[in-house]
Design an enzyme around this catalytic site. Sequence first.
Site, PDB file in Angstrom:
ATOM      1  CG  ASP A 141      -7.365  -3.221  -2.347  1.00  0.00           C
ATOM      2  OD1 ASP A 141      -7.934  -2.402  -1.603  1.00  0.00           O
ATOM      3  OD2 ASP A 141      -6.135  -3.412  -2.347  1.00  0.00           O
ATOM      4  CG  HIS A 182      -5.549  -2.682   0.962  1.00  0.00           C
ATOM      5  ND1 HIS A 182      -5.033  -2.284  -0.261  1.00  0.00           N
ATOM      6  CD2 HIS A 182      -4.903  -1.916   1.885  1.00  0.00           C
ATOM      7  CE1 HIS A 182      -4.151  -1.330  -0.083  1.00  0.00           C
ATOM      8  NE2 HIS A 182      -4.032  -1.085   1.212  1.00  0.00           N
ATOM      9  CB  SER A 203      -0.965  -0.036   1.195  1.00  0.00           C
ATOM     10  OG  SER A 203      -1.972   0.931   1.077  1.00  0.00           O
TER      11      SER A 203
END
Length: 292
Positions: free
Chosen positions: A235, A270, A154
Amino acid sequence: MAPIVLEKLSSNKHHEGTLTKYKFRSVVLGGLDAQFNLFLPANAAQAKVPVLVYLAGLTCTEDNGAQKGGFMRDAAAEGIAILFPDTSPRGAGIEGEDVDWDFGSGAGFYLNATNPKWSKHYNMLSYVTQELPQVIEAAGIPIDFSRQSIFGHSMGGHGALTTYLSSLLAGTKQYRSCSAFSPICEPSAVPWGTKAFTGYLAGGVEEGKDRYDASVLVGRVKGAINVLVDYGTADNFLHQLHPEAFLRAARDAGHDEVQVRVRSQDGYDHSYYFISTFATDHIHFHANFLKA
């Protein structure tokens, strides 16, 4: 100046190696205490080993990747160390530092701040690329920083990509390869990135786009490049990531599917469940370059 002293906070045997947490007073982060985790495989007792640097995401610390990433079994088998830095300075006492979860503490974005309000402490780029290797080498820990690669998740995926690409553009080739899980690939075009760039950088989004946007930087790189990106189709933050923009920029620059691989993983989100599922792929990807 007195030498920097590493304080060992904990150590655990792990896959026949050791995972150790350290603390030291960071000059680059404005004199604040900084913590990191370091996994050393068993073969480090005989010789220096290559290292893979893992950069974690928003709200995370040096512990998330070490505890939940699922990296160490394969790293131990390959004889590779893994370094887990924190995601920001801690305790700078800057007004607004702890107001939002996506800015300030836990959200350093792996850049060097140029806004005077933040520039004394928020220098995570120099911390990761310069100070940490210097401190570890000075402590006599058997890491071979001439064999170094980088990966992240991320915000940390953004940091891994931009740090790697910037090193290629600068000609230093500090890292042999780069991979990322769900990276923020076009931060100058999404809320997370524009907030960070507006706050940390004197030149705002334009400065961030020029210096810290992977979809811009990849278009400037010529020659060999070794990148793997994975993201999940489920995600919830996909609108913040823009992997398609990074892939398009890479292809437009002439980087083929061997040099830059961007893989969509059906149904994954995620989380660290996603990361740990593909951890083996990423460790072995880097081993191809670190052990060459």
